[in-house]
Design an enzyme around this catalytic site. Structure first.
Site, PDB file in Angstrom:
ATOM      1  N   ASP A 191     -18.374  20.624 -16.235  1.00 40.24           N
ATOM      2  CA  ASP A 191     -17.373  19.819 -15.520  1.00 40.24           C
ATOM      3  C   ASP A 191     -16.798  20.702 -14.415  1.00 40.24           C
ATOM      4  OD1 ASP A 191     -15.413  17.203 -16.669  1.00 40.24           O
ATOM      5  OD2 ASP A 191     -14.771  18.383 -14.945  1.00 40.24           O
ATOM      6  N   ASP A 242     -20.194  22.849 -10.242  1.00 39.28           N
ATOM      7  CA  ASP A 242     -20.496  21.641  -9.469  1.00 39.28           C
ATOM      8  C   ASP A 242     -21.968  21.302  -9.639  1.00 39.28           C
ATOM      9  OD1 ASP A 242     -18.353  20.442  -8.016  1.00 39.28           O
ATOM     10  OD2 ASP A 242     -18.146  22.345  -6.939  1.00 39.28           O
ATOM     11  N   SER A 264     -21.720   0.611 -14.748  1.00 41.05           N
ATOM     12  CA  SER A 264     -20.490  -0.189 -14.748  1.00 41.05           C
ATOM     13  C   SER A 264     -20.787  -1.671 -14.579  1.00 41.05           C
ATOM     14  CB  SER A 264     -19.627   0.283 -13.580  1.00 41.05           C
ATOM     15  OG  SER A 264     -18.542  -0.587 -13.372  1.00 41.05           O
ATOM     16  N   TYR A 316     -18.045   1.566  -4.869  1.00 36.87           N
ATOM     17  CA  TYR A 316     -18.104   2.152  -6.213  1.00 36.87           C
ATOM     18  C   TYR A 316     -19.246   1.511  -7.016  1.00 36.87           C
ATOM     19  CZ  TYR A 316     -17.122   2.803 -11.135  1.00 36.87           C
ATOM     20  OH  TYR A 316     -17.269   3.074 -12.476  1.00 36.87           O
ATOM     21  N   LYS A 345     -23.141   3.043  -8.387  1.00 36.35           N
ATOM     22  CA  LYS A 345     -23.666   2.984  -9.757  1.00 36.35           C
ATOM     23  C   LYS A 345     -25.024   2.277  -9.780  1.00 36.35           C
ATOM     24  CE  LYS A 345     -20.352   5.046 -11.989  1.00 36.35           C
ATOM     25  NZ  LYS A 345     -20.586   6.205 -12.846  1.00 36.35           N
ATOM     26  N   ASN A 390     -14.041  -2.632 -19.218  1.00 36.28           N
ATOM     27  CA  ASN A 390     -12.856  -1.800 -18.960  1.00 36.28           C
ATOM     28  C   ASN A 390     -12.615  -0.809 -20.100  1.00 36.28           C
ATOM     29  OD1 ASN A 390     -12.664  -4.035 -17.070  1.00 36.28           O
ATOM     30  ND2 ASN A 390     -10.592  -3.314 -16.672  1.00 36.28           N
ATOM     31  N   HIS A 450      -4.806   2.026 -13.545  1.00 35.92           N
ATOM     32  CA  HIS A 450      -5.249   1.054 -14.551  1.00 35.92           C
ATOM     33  C   HIS A 450      -4.089   0.357 -15.250  1.00 35.92           C
ATOM     34  CE1 HIS A 450      -8.875   3.714 -14.240  1.00 35.92           C
ATOM     35  NE2 HIS A 450      -9.371   2.505 -14.019  1.00 35.92           N
ATOM     36  N   PHE A 467      -0.786  -8.086 -10.236  1.00 35.89           N
ATOM     37  CA  PHE A 467      -1.549  -8.504  -9.057  1.00 35.89           C
ATOM     38  C   PHE A 467      -2.219  -9.860  -9.261  1.00 35.89           C
ATOM     39  CE2 PHE A 467      -2.154  -3.704  -8.532  1.00 35.89           C
ATOM     40  CZ  PHE A 467      -1.096  -3.602  -7.637  1.00 35.89           C
ATOM     41  N   ASP A 501     -10.672  -7.841  -6.650  1.00 33.19           N
ATOM     42  CA  ASP A 501     -10.609  -8.123  -8.090  1.00 33.19           C
ATOM     43  C   ASP A 501     -11.304  -9.448  -8.411  1.00 33.19           C
ATOM     44  OD1 ASP A 501      -9.243  -5.932  -9.055  1.00 33.19           O
ATOM     45  OD2 ASP A 501      -7.269  -6.895  -9.017  1.00 33.19           O
TER      46      ASP A 501
HETATM   47  N1  UFG Z   1      -3.559  -4.753 -12.476  1.00 30.40           N
HETATM   48  C1  UFG Z   1      -2.280  -5.180 -12.176  1.00 30.40           C
HETATM   49  N2  UFG Z   1      -1.362  -4.237 -11.849  1.00 30.40           N
HETATM   50  C2  UFG Z   1      -1.651  -2.895 -11.802  1.00 30.40           C
HETATM   51  C3  UFG Z   1      -2.964  -2.482 -12.114  1.00 30.40           C
HETATM   52  C4  UFG Z   1      -3.901  -3.450 -12.447  1.00 30.40           C
HETATM   53  O1  UFG Z   1      -1.970  -6.373 -12.192  1.00 30.40           O
HETATM   54  O2  UFG Z   1      -0.755  -2.098 -11.478  1.00 30.40           O
HETATM   55  C5  UFG Z   1      -4.560  -5.773 -12.811  1.00 30.40           C
HETATM   56  C6  UFG Z   1      -5.740  -5.756 -11.854  1.00 30.40           C
HETATM   57  O3  UFG Z   1      -5.437  -6.487 -10.692  1.00 30.40           O
HETATM   58  C7  UFG Z   1      -6.830  -6.372 -12.711  1.00 30.40           C
HETATM   59  C8  UFG Z   1      -6.484  -5.871 -14.138  1.00 30.40           C
HETATM   60  O4  UFG Z   1      -5.111  -5.485 -14.074  1.00 30.40           O
HETATM   61  O5  UFG Z   1      -6.711  -7.759 -12.680  1.00 30.40           O
HETATM   62  C9  UFG Z   1      -7.308  -4.686 -14.573  1.00 30.40           C
HETATM   63  O6  UFG Z   1      -7.222  -3.696 -13.556  1.00 30.40           O
HETATM   64  P1  UFG Z   1      -7.643  -2.174 -13.818  1.00 30.40           P
HETATM   65  O7  UFG Z   1      -7.347  -1.437 -12.555  1.00 30.40           O
HETATM   66  O8  UFG Z   1      -7.032  -1.672 -15.084  1.00 30.40           O
HETATM   67  O9  UFG Z   1      -9.197  -2.252 -14.083  1.00 30.40           O
HETATM   68  P2  UFG Z   1     -10.335  -2.894 -13.152  1.00 30.40           P
HETATM   69  O10 UFG Z   1     -10.786  -4.121 -13.877  1.00 30.40           O
HETATM   70  O11 UFG Z   1      -9.959  -3.047 -11.753  1.00 30.40           O
HETATM   71  O12 UFG Z   1     -11.372  -1.702 -13.125  1.00 30.40           O
HETATM   72  C10 UFG Z   1     -12.273  -1.468 -14.128  1.00 30.40           C
HETATM   73  C11 UFG Z   1     -12.690   0.002 -14.109  1.00 30.40           C
HETATM   74  C12 UFG Z   1     -13.470   0.318 -12.863  1.00 30.40           C
HETATM   75  C13 UFG Z   1     -14.596  -0.658 -12.726  1.00 30.40           C
HETATM   76  C14 UFG Z   1     -14.054  -2.068 -12.704  1.00 30.40           C
HETATM   77  C15 UFG Z   1     -15.139  -3.094 -12.601  1.00 30.40           C
HETATM   78  O13 UFG Z   1     -11.556   0.823 -14.188  1.00 30.40           O
HETATM   79  O14 UFG Z   1     -13.982   1.639 -12.964  1.00 30.40           O
HETATM   80  O15 UFG Z   1     -13.360  -2.298 -13.917  1.00 30.40           O
HETATM   81  O16 UFG Z   1     -14.604  -4.269 -12.066  1.00 30.40           O
HETATM   82  F1  UFG Z   1     -15.259  -0.459 -11.577  1.00 30.40           F
END
Ligand code: UFG
Length: 332
Positions: free
Chosen positions: A31, A51, A117, A141, A145, A170, A189, A208, A285
């Protein structure tokens, strides 16, 4: 089996290291500690800070530690940042992976497990999502992948590389003993942000989007526990013995949780209110993402132990509430 865990000091990698050791394997971690945490890996586990671009160093580790299989968790994972700084993502998630694969082939290590992913699918045209859905990422992203998945297919054909690509939904939760857990900086997250908002450590959570075409108007996601993800990585070993094997699995619980349901789970487990403000949709999203993981269940005998959102959030709550600063190793 001697297993090199690249990105073993990161969130999912560090959980996998512990699961490997518990299953009687010998993990070795590589790592660069850009996002990883040294404290997430037990001192007894061999650790190389390097690296992937330094191919000679990677070759030396592979040879010295007599590695039979490589698991690759090291990647940048912020979808939004990948849109604003795509080069950062292609350089790290694709180019660095190519160096790793080149080093492996040079010393004849030909078994590989890759963290892919559900972002490779983009906006799915069918739910729950099976592995045969078209892959059309909507952000760099997800594209990085998918690019690596395609490189792996070519290497399987050309050089007999055997690989499994796990398409995570997730990733969530923390180890049950709370020794390791999620510590991202910045954190984006939902679960850790909701917990920190409940604890008053952050401003109110921004929710959101409340106008999605879902039962309560918020997005649906499939939260799969990190230890369940890790167990799938180990369950696939037997299937990688045959040269040229190509495997793809979706890993999720199959149970969608809306953002509001996640917030309710945090409130129930913490006994606190999650202060929140309703905010516009976050760009990129998809409304709903949840897995059909029956292939992993059938072929690997994989069964998520944490099947419902509350059991996963409970482990996250325990970790975050007892580790206010995560690993407390932030530089600067
Ligand atoms: N959300 C909020 N408020 C926040 C953060 C997130 O409402 O402050 C919502 C997001 O809009 C989404 C849900 O919570 O609707 C989940 O969001 P996350 O950021 O926790 O996770 P994601 O689904 O965006 O992301 C995950 C992984 C990514 C991957 C993605 C695939 O973390 O690595 O799924 O869609 F790429």
């Amino acid at each position: 089996m001697n297993v090199l865990v690249v990105g073993g000091a990161g969130y999912i990698g560090s959980h996998c290291v512990r699961q490997l050791a518990a299953a009687g394997h010998r993990p070795v971690v590589l790592d660069n500690l850009v996002y990883g945490h040294r404290a997430a890996v037990a001192p007894a586990v061999p650790f190389y800070e390097s690296d992937l671009g330094d191919e000679a160093a990677v070759r030396r580790v592979l040879t010295k530690e007599q590695i039979g299989l490589v698991m690759h968790f090291a990647a940048y994972c912020y979808v939004g940042e990948s849109v604003t700084d795509p080069l950062k993502y292609y350089l790290n998630n694709v180019s660095a992976t190519l160096h790793l694969l080149k080093a492996m082939l040079a010393v004849d290590v030909k078994q590989f497990v890759f963290s892919s992913s559900c972002a490779t699918y983009g906006v799915p045209d069918r739910l729950p999502m099976t592995e045969d859905l078209p892959q059309a990422p909507i952000n760099p992203y997800g594209q990085t992948k998918l690019d690596v998945e395609n490189v792996l297919k070519a290497l399987a054909r050309a050089h007999g590389l055997s690989f499994a690509a796990f398409r995570y939904f997730n990733a969530a939760g923390a180890s049950e003993d709370s020794l390791i857990g999620e510590d991202h900086h910045p954190e984006t997250h939902l679960i850790p942000l909701a917990i920190d908002a409940a604890l008053g450590r952050r401003p109110p959570l921004q929710l959101f989007g409340t106008d999605y075409p879902t039962p309560d108007g918020t997005c649906l996601r499939d939260y799969v526990h990190v230890d369940d993800l890790s167990r799938a990585h180990i369950a696939v070993f037997d299937r990688l013995a045959k040269p040229g094997t190509k495997l793809f699995y979706n890993l999720g619980t199959g149970r969608p949780s809306s953002n509001r349901e996640v917030i309710r789970a945090v409130e129930k487990l913490s006994g606190k209110t999650v202060p929140l403000v309703e905010a516009p949709r976050r760009a990129g999203d998809p409304p709903a993402l949840y897995a059909d993981s029956s292939l992993a269940k059938r072929e690997l005998g994989w069964q998520p132990k944490f099947a419902d959102i509350e059991s996963t959030v409970a482990t996250a709550w325990k970790w975050h509430s007892t580790h206010p600063k995560g690993y407390d190793d932030r530089k600067g």
